[in-house]
Write a protein that holds these residues in place. Sequence first.
Motif, PDB file in Angstrom:
ATOM      1  N   GLY A 286       0.807  -1.227   0.000  1.00  0.00           N
ATOM      2  CA  GLY A 286       0.000   0.000   0.000  1.00  0.00           C
ATOM      3  C   GLY A 286       0.836   1.272   0.000  1.00  0.00           C
ATOM      4  O   GLY A 286       0.298   2.367   0.017  1.00  0.00           O
ATOM      5  N   THR A 287       2.186   1.115   0.013  1.00  0.00           N
ATOM      6  CA  THR A 287       3.054   2.286  -0.171  1.00  0.00           C
ATOM      7  C   THR A 287       3.777   2.087  -1.495  1.00  0.00           C
ATOM      8  O   THR A 287       3.787   0.970  -2.014  1.00  0.00           O
ATOM      9  CB  THR A 287       4.100   2.436   0.958  1.00  0.00           C
ATOM     10  OG1 THR A 287       5.070   1.376   0.835  1.00  0.00           O
ATOM     11  CG2 THR A 287       3.455   2.365   2.323  1.00  0.00           C
TER      12      THR A 287
ATOM     13  N   GLN B  15      -8.428   2.846  10.486  1.00  0.00           N
ATOM     14  CA  GLN B  15      -7.369   3.118   9.503  1.00  0.00           C
ATOM     15  C   GLN B  15      -6.157   3.878  10.030  1.00  0.00           C
ATOM     16  O   GLN B  15      -5.320   4.291   9.240  1.00  0.00           O
ATOM     17  CB  GLN B  15      -7.973   3.901   8.325  1.00  0.00           C
ATOM     18  CG  GLN B  15      -9.054   3.121   7.615  1.00  0.00           C
ATOM     19  CD  GLN B  15      -9.749   3.934   6.558  1.00  0.00           C
ATOM     20  OE1 GLN B  15      -9.589   5.145   6.484  1.00  0.00           O
ATOM     21  NE2 GLN B  15     -10.541   3.272   5.742  1.00  0.00           N
TER      22      GLN B  15
ATOM     23  N   ARG C 221      -3.218   5.916   5.755  1.00  0.00           N
ATOM     24  CA  ARG C 221      -4.434   5.237   6.217  1.00  0.00           C
ATOM     25  C   ARG C 221      -4.260   3.744   5.992  1.00  0.00           C
ATOM     26  O   ARG C 221      -3.901   3.322   4.882  1.00  0.00           O
ATOM     27  CB  ARG C 221      -5.679   5.715   5.437  1.00  0.00           C
ATOM     28  CG  ARG C 221      -5.991   7.167   5.706  1.00  0.00           C
ATOM     29  CD  ARG C 221      -7.281   7.627   5.059  1.00  0.00           C
ATOM     30  NE  ARG C 221      -7.366   9.082   5.121  1.00  0.00           N
ATOM     31  CZ  ARG C 221      -8.319   9.820   4.580  1.00  0.00           C
ATOM     32  NH1 ARG C 221      -9.303   9.229   3.924  1.00  0.00           N
ATOM     33  NH2 ARG C 221      -8.310  11.132   4.687  1.00  0.00           N
ATOM     34  N   ALA C 222      -4.531   2.963   7.021  1.00  0.00           N
ATOM     35  CA  ALA C 222      -4.354   1.510   6.924  1.00  0.00           C
ATOM     36  C   ALA C 222      -5.570   0.898   6.228  1.00  0.00           C
ATOM     37  O   ALA C 222      -6.387   0.238   6.855  1.00  0.00           O
ATOM     38  CB  ALA C 222      -4.167   0.923   8.318  1.00  0.00           C
ATOM     39  N   GLU C 223      -5.677   1.148   4.932  1.00  0.00           N
ATOM     40  CA  GLU C 223      -6.805   0.627   4.155  1.00  0.00           C
ATOM     41  C   GLU C 223      -6.367  -0.615   3.410  1.00  0.00           C
ATOM     42  O   GLU C 223      -5.176  -0.899   3.297  1.00  0.00           O
ATOM     43  CB  GLU C 223      -7.245   1.666   3.125  1.00  0.00           C
ATOM     44  CG  GLU C 223      -7.642   2.982   3.741  1.00  0.00           C
ATOM     45  CD  GLU C 223      -8.549   3.782   2.835  1.00  0.00           C
ATOM     46  OE1 GLU C 223      -9.696   3.355   2.635  1.00  0.00           O
ATOM     47  OE2 GLU C 223      -8.118   4.827   2.337  1.00  0.00           O
TER      48      GLU C 223
ATOM     49  N   PRO D   9      -5.294  -2.056   0.271  1.00  0.00           N
ATOM     50  CA  PRO D   9      -4.825  -1.366  -0.937  1.00  0.00           C
ATOM     51  C   PRO D   9      -5.498  -1.879  -2.213  1.00  0.00           C
ATOM     52  O   PRO D   9      -5.801  -3.069  -2.319  1.00  0.00           O
ATOM     53  CB  PRO D   9      -3.333  -1.704  -0.978  1.00  0.00           C
ATOM     54  CG  PRO D   9      -2.989  -2.224   0.366  1.00  0.00           C
ATOM     55  CD  PRO D   9      -4.234  -2.823   0.914  1.00  0.00           C
TER      56      PRO D   9
ATOM     57  N   ARG E  54      -1.904   3.103   1.237  1.00  0.00           N
ATOM     58  CA  ARG E  54      -1.764   3.325   2.676  1.00  0.00           C
ATOM     59  C   ARG E  54      -0.936   4.588   2.932  1.00  0.00           C
ATOM     60  O   ARG E  54      -1.089   5.228   3.944  1.00  0.00           O
ATOM     61  CB  ARG E  54      -1.120   2.112   3.316  1.00  0.00           C
ATOM     62  CG  ARG E  54      -2.090   0.959   3.296  1.00  0.00           C
ATOM     63  CD  ARG E  54      -1.469  -0.277   3.824  1.00  0.00           C
ATOM     64  NE  ARG E  54      -2.510  -1.172   4.297  1.00  0.00           N
ATOM     65  CZ  ARG E  54      -2.268  -2.287   4.946  1.00  0.00           C
ATOM     66  NH1 ARG E  54      -1.034  -2.651   5.208  1.00  0.00           N
ATOM     67  NH2 ARG E  54      -3.250  -3.052   5.334  1.00  0.00           N
TER      68      ARG E  54
END
Length: 426
Positions: free
Chosen positions: A10-11, A66, A113-115, A117, A123
């Motif tokens: 997610g990064t 999140q 945000r810890a979503e 991905p 994220r």
Amino acid sequence: MPTKFKCVRGTKDILPDEVGAYGRIEDISKKIFTAYGYRQIRTPIIETRDLFMRSLGKDSEVVGKQMFTIERGDDVFVLRPEATAGVMRAYLENNLDKKEGFVKLYYIGPMFRAERPQKGRLRQFHHIGVEAIGSNEASLDIEVISLACSMLAGFGIIGFVVKINSLGCRDDKNKFAALLRSALQDKHDKLCADCAERLKHNVFRILDCKNDECRKIVSGIGIARSQYLCADCMSHFDFVLEGLDALGIKYQDTITLVRGLDYYTKTVFEIMHPDLGSQDAIGAGGRYDNLAAEIGESPVGAIGFAFGMERIILVAPEEKTGDNAGLVYIISLGQAAEKKSLKLLADLRKEDIGCDTDYSRRSLKGALRAAADLGASYVVIIGDNELNKGIATLKDMESGEQREIKQGHLIEELKYITARVRKPVW
Ligand code: HAM
């Protein structure tokens, strides 16, 4: 070379080829921010968790699920999931309310945000946004929405849709929530499990649910704004819509648009783009007149918005001029030519002309390929032959044309020809 380490899910690494797209969005935005009277603010990436619990609300998806949390002793910090709360904290903490009163601020930076991905949902992503703090005037809402549309036009984005609603003041918002609850109560058993729970704690979020059955129920709710907006909030909203009409800004009046963060009051808006698929919001914002009172002492009128830069990049047309437009690449063949070219590089840089050379001892053919890969506009070739004759060979990489030029005329000529292809710097 392979590595066993990967960037966190997610990064993403923004490689040199992609950085240009971010830079372009930033450059265009900064020019427009200046035209609208906005100044930059930079707040820390970590803030206390309490700031977001108080401002976005404990029941918001962002706070509930999140936030990336860092615990150190008794302190609990989070990586900021958005910037509005931090900017308001900075405004109050630094007494800008007393020193300046009304401020127009912009920011550019990473949010976390810890979503889960997926395309357009990361994220670590980047916001480019504004906060205008210290005014309750409806004309400010019009300016802020027009600023958002000017930015999109500046990026060359077409086909976006502005959705707008008013949640009203705190009392109106409570009334709106109660109306929704009673309209949905008897359909309780048809809602998805999450929405059945939301009915108790956060009824507004049912309006965002992607479940087909929930969407069908929501579309038939039939609540009118006159049922929950007080006279003041109604005239504020009417003024905003009339102002947008006067500016020729098209919008969709959408009563089901409520936004997922608690701090919003009165005008809220979201800008969607059909090319984005399920994550179709390129930006969003609204008024948050009670946020200052939530985290400080008294209310301060404020409105802002943020664009997701990654989503902007997904829908913006690619720029035709590359990052290295105007770059001069020098190829020297032999040691004597190498010394000459080092001096030439220094002289060109003094003249503010971007230039580079080959540091891998490639053949002429290989070095020309490297120049093309870099997107250089011109190549200067200096070998023994050129040195003896006091000339250089100048190649135009776009046309392929090649000509000889006296070394003494080289800098002036490059100044002239690169000025035509260099990108404007704002
Ligand atoms: P937001 O709607 O949560 O609002 O985020 C604004 C924009 O950030 C979204 O429309 C979307 O384009 C982008 N975005 C959000 N989450 C992600 C993600 N996980 N990955 C990629 N892009 C994302 C706010 O944050 C408010 N602070 C906006 C605001 C400013 N309201 C008033 N002032």
